[in-house]
Write a protein that holds these residues in place. Structure first.
Motif, mmCIF file in Angstrom:
data_model
loop_
_atom_site.group_PDB
_atom_site.id
_atom_site.type_symbol
_atom_site.label_atom_id
_atom_site.label_comp_id
_atom_site.label_asym_id
_atom_site.label_seq_id
_atom_site.Cartn_x
_atom_site.Cartn_y
_atom_site.Cartn_z
ATOM 1 N N PHE A 1 11.550 23.450 -31.608
ATOM 2 C CA PHE A 1 10.515 22.264 -31.675
ATOM 3 C C PHE A 1 11.306 21.318 -32.738
ATOM 4 C CE2 PHE A 1 7.514 23.876 -28.986
ATOM 5 C CZ PHE A 1 6.518 23.316 -29.075
ATOM 6 N N LEU A 2 11.912 21.671 -33.797
ATOM 7 C CA LEU A 2 12.685 20.742 -34.585
ATOM 8 C C LEU A 2 13.652 20.049 -33.997
ATOM 9 C CD1 LEU A 2 12.992 22.838 -37.729
ATOM 10 C CD2 LEU A 2 11.523 20.752 -37.622
ATOM 11 N N PHE A 3 14.503 20.548 -33.030
ATOM 12 C CA PHE A 3 15.371 20.054 -32.144
ATOM 13 C C PHE A 3 14.981 19.089 -31.173
ATOM 14 C CE2 PHE A 3 17.710 20.093 -28.123
ATOM 15 C CZ PHE A 3 18.814 19.606 -28.820
ATOM 16 N N LEU A 4 13.638 19.575 -30.584
ATOM 17 C CA LEU A 4 13.113 18.647 -29.369
ATOM 18 C C LEU A 4 12.568 17.439 -30.055
ATOM 19 C CD1 LEU A 4 11.230 21.212 -27.235
ATOM 20 C CD2 LEU A 4 13.129 19.866 -26.848
ATOM 21 N N ASP A 5 11.896 17.629 -31.323
ATOM 22 C CA ASP A 5 11.468 16.310 -32.128
ATOM 23 C C ASP A 5 12.500 15.477 -32.459
ATOM 24 O OD1 ASP A 5 9.069 15.178 -33.646
ATOM 25 O OD2 ASP A 5 10.514 15.264 -35.146
ATOM 26 N N LYS A 6 13.797 15.823 -32.829
ATOM 27 C CA LYS A 6 14.790 15.000 -33.427
ATOM 28 C C LYS A 6 15.246 14.348 -31.955
ATOM 29 C CE LYS A 6 19.560 15.218 -35.368
ATOM 30 N NZ LYS A 6 20.409 16.222 -35.885
ATOM 31 N N LYS A 7 15.197 14.904 -30.736
ATOM 32 C CA LYS A 7 15.561 14.533 -29.575
ATOM 33 C C LYS A 7 14.603 13.148 -29.180
ATOM 34 C CE LYS A 7 16.557 15.571 -24.908
ATOM 35 N NZ LYS A 7 16.476 16.599 -23.785
ATOM 36 N N LEU A 8 13.406 13.651 -29.511
ATOM 37 C CA LEU A 8 12.300 12.603 -28.952
ATOM 38 C C LEU A 8 12.405 11.440 -29.817
ATOM 39 C CD1 LEU A 8 9.055 14.920 -28.096
ATOM 40 C CD2 LEU A 8 10.433 13.561 -26.786
ATOM 41 N N ARG A 9 12.828 11.357 -31.303
ATOM 42 C CA ARG A 9 13.030 10.488 -32.027
ATOM 43 C C ARG A 9 14.116 9.284 -31.534
ATOM 44 N NH1 ARG A 9 12.295 10.873 -37.865
ATOM 45 N NH2 ARG A 9 10.649 12.514 -38.169
ATOM 46 N N LYS A 10 15.030 9.898 -30.707
ATOM 47 C CA LYS A 10 15.931 8.738 -30.208
ATOM 48 C C LYS A 10 15.500 8.413 -28.610
ATOM 49 C CE LYS A 10 19.573 11.276 -32.668
ATOM 50 N NZ LYS A 10 20.916 12.205 -32.583
ATOM 51 N N GLU A 11 14.389 9.106 -28.181
ATOM 52 C CA GLU A 11 13.974 8.807 -26.883
ATOM 53 C C GLU A 11 13.276 7.179 -26.752
ATOM 54 O OE1 GLU A 11 14.070 9.399 -23.433
ATOM 55 O OE2 GLU A 11 13.672 11.383 -23.828
ATOM 56 N N GLU A 12 13.703 6.841 -25.438
ATOM 57 C CA GLU A 12 13.069 5.576 -25.133
ATOM 58 C C GLU A 12 11.784 5.751 -24.628
ATOM 59 O OE1 GLU A 12 15.227 2.430 -23.404
ATOM 60 O OE2 GLU A 12 17.075 4.075 -23.320
ATOM 61 N N TRP A 13 10.562 5.157 -25.419
ATOM 62 C CA TRP A 13 9.076 5.269 -24.558
ATOM 63 C C TRP A 13 9.107 3.959 -23.566
ATOM 64 C CZ3 TRP A 13 6.940 9.771 -24.753
ATOM 65 C CH2 TRP A 13 7.187 10.837 -25.676
ATOM 66 N N GLU B 1 6.617 12.075 -41.075
ATOM 67 C CA GLU B 1 6.772 13.485 -41.261
ATOM 68 C C GLU B 1 5.283 14.267 -40.879
ATOM 69 O OE1 GLU B 1 7.574 16.400 -45.236
ATOM 70 O OE2 GLU B 1 7.886 14.094 -45.266
ATOM 71 N N GLY B 2 4.368 13.651 -41.208
ATOM 72 C CA GLY B 2 2.948 14.167 -40.821
ATOM 73 C C GLY B 2 3.019 14.550 -39.399
ATOM 74 N N SER B 3 3.563 13.721 -38.497
ATOM 75 C CA SER B 3 3.582 14.025 -36.840
ATOM 76 C C SER B 3 4.506 15.174 -36.632
ATOM 77 C CB SER B 3 4.093 12.612 -36.056
ATOM 78 O OG SER B 3 5.365 12.428 -36.541
ATOM 79 N N ILE B 4 5.572 15.275 -37.305
ATOM 80 C CA ILE B 4 6.274 16.523 -37.054
ATOM 81 C C ILE B 4 5.464 17.639 -37.505
ATOM 82 C CG2 ILE B 4 8.390 18.073 -37.999
ATOM 83 C CD1 ILE B 4 9.739 14.983 -38.597
ATOM 84 N N ILE B 5 4.844 17.816 -38.418
ATOM 85 C CA ILE B 5 3.902 18.827 -39.054
ATOM 86 C C ILE B 5 2.945 19.177 -38.053
ATOM 87 C CG2 ILE B 5 2.194 19.685 -40.701
ATOM 88 C CD1 ILE B 5 3.725 18.105 -42.863
ATOM 89 N N ILE B 6 2.369 18.055 -37.574
ATOM 90 C CA ILE B 6 1.257 18.441 -36.272
ATOM 91 C C ILE B 6 1.958 18.921 -35.024
ATOM 92 C CG2 ILE B 6 -0.259 17.206 -34.634
ATOM 93 C CD1 ILE B 6 -0.494 14.993 -36.991
#
Length: 366
Positions: free
Chosen positions: A181-193, A3-8
């Motif tokens: 940004f919330l949508f992009l963060d949700k998308k990045l959570r599913k992203e392969e790094w 959650e902290g990273s989402i706030i940042i």
């Protein structure tokens, strides 16, 4: 990500560079215009010093806007509060236009490190600038109509309502960017790094798989491949249509990008379990090599799994493929039915693993 990273990430939202201007318009109803400008300038400067370069463009523009407006205020006093509001808006729009004209130069200055996240934040900043510029362009037309009509008759809209419309524009853009940004963060959570590696295999960073696909062979990533061999035959199946490299070509069923912070053994076993539902098959490392074409750049780790026991081989949950003999493969080489990597690796397999099968009868006769 926690959650902290989402706030940042939210605080890095370029749209928050509009907050000083929004605060200025609100304060106009409570304090004099000069004080409102000073407070807005302080908020702008705080953003300039606290926010990273690639996210702070609108803070820079706000700081310039209120600095110029305060200087004008020193030399030109007669304007009422609404007139000072109009001056601030005009300066802000002009600054937005100039920043967009300098877009190419700004990107070159701020993205020399070529990190994808820098590029993304800069793109978001310019997207916000574009939206505000055009929204305020129509808002300034409304102000022009107001001044034109007010010289003839009572206007159908008040000064307070015009300022309220500006506030609604700013709030709408900020709100939409927060949602984005919330949508992009949700998308990045599913992203392969994927790890970015050197030719020696040293990890130098990471990048999202979707980004590296767009940039083609800009970065090199480690890929594990496993050749499955049974009694001198190689198991092959068609590559998925979604594959970046040679979709639809015949290849091993086991291939996978290594994930960031995963080790090689984990990657090998993951690619096997994904295909057959178990990690319990024999594995042996064969070679490491670099593969590159116009679409991708890979540091490939090739493994082999030899299962000559027919009963054990039949228990594997293999689908849509078959075992190919060396002769069948040779007869179809250079016909573009095999993947480029397999074509390269087959020569090595033929002169190592498959050669052992040819030598076995001779060893037995001795």
């Amino acid at each position: 990500m926690g959650e902290g990273s989402i706030i940042i990430k939210q605080f890095r939202n370029p749209a928050y560079g509009l907050v000083p201007l929004l605060v200025f318009t609100i304060l106009l109803g409570w304090v004099n215009a000069g004080t409102a400008m000073c407070i807005a300038l302080g908020l702008s400067l705080a953003g300039v010093f606290l926010v990273r370069k690639h996210s702070r463009m609108l803070y820079d523009i706000s700081a310039i806007t209120f600095s110029v407006a305060l200087l004008l205020l020193l030399f030109y006093h007669p304007l009422d509060t609404f007139g000072k509001f109009v001056i601030v808006e005009v300066i802000f729009v002009v600054a937005l236009i100039i920043s967009r004209l300098l877009r190419t130069r700004v990107i070159l200055l701020l993205s020399k490190n070529k990190k994808p996240n820098v590029r993304n934040y800069l793109s978001e900043s310019f997207r916000v600038a574009f939206q505000v510029q055009y929204a305020f362009f129509f808002h300034l037309l409304l102000i022009l109509v107001y001044f034109t009509v007010s010289t003839i008759k009572t206007p159908w809209i008040s000064k307070q309502e015009i300022i309220l419309i500006a506030q609604l524009i700013l709030l709408t853009i900020i709100f939409l960017k927060v949602i984005r940004f919330l949508f992009l963060d949700k998308k990045l959570r599913k992203e392969e790094w994927l790890p970015v590696v050197t030719e020696s295999g040293e990890v130098t960073g990471k990048v999202a798989k979707s980004v590296t696909k767009e940039m083609r062979n800009k970065f090199m990533h480690p890929v594990v491949r496993v050749a499955l061999i049974s009694n001198g035959k190689i198991y092959l199946k068609k590559r998925d249509a979604s594959r970046l490299l040679n979709p639809g070509a015949l290849d091993y069923p086991f291939e996978k990008y290594m994930q960031y912070n995963h080790d090689i053994n984990e990657a090998v076993h993951n690619t096997i379990s994904k295909e057959i539902g178990t990690k319990d098959i024999p594995l042996r490392f064969l070679l490491k090599y670099i593969f590159e074409n116009s679409n991708t750049k890979r540091l490939i780790f090739l493994y082999v799994s030899i299962i000559d026991d027919e009963e054990k081989f039949n228990k594997l949950q293999l689908r849509d493929g078959k075992l190919w003999t060396e002769k069948q493969i040779e007869d179809n080489r250079n016909s573009h039915i095999f993947s480029e990597c397999f074509e390269l690796e087959f020569e090595y397999l033929k002169n190592t693993v498959l050669l052992n099968y040819k030598l076995k009868p001779a060893e037995t006769s001795c």
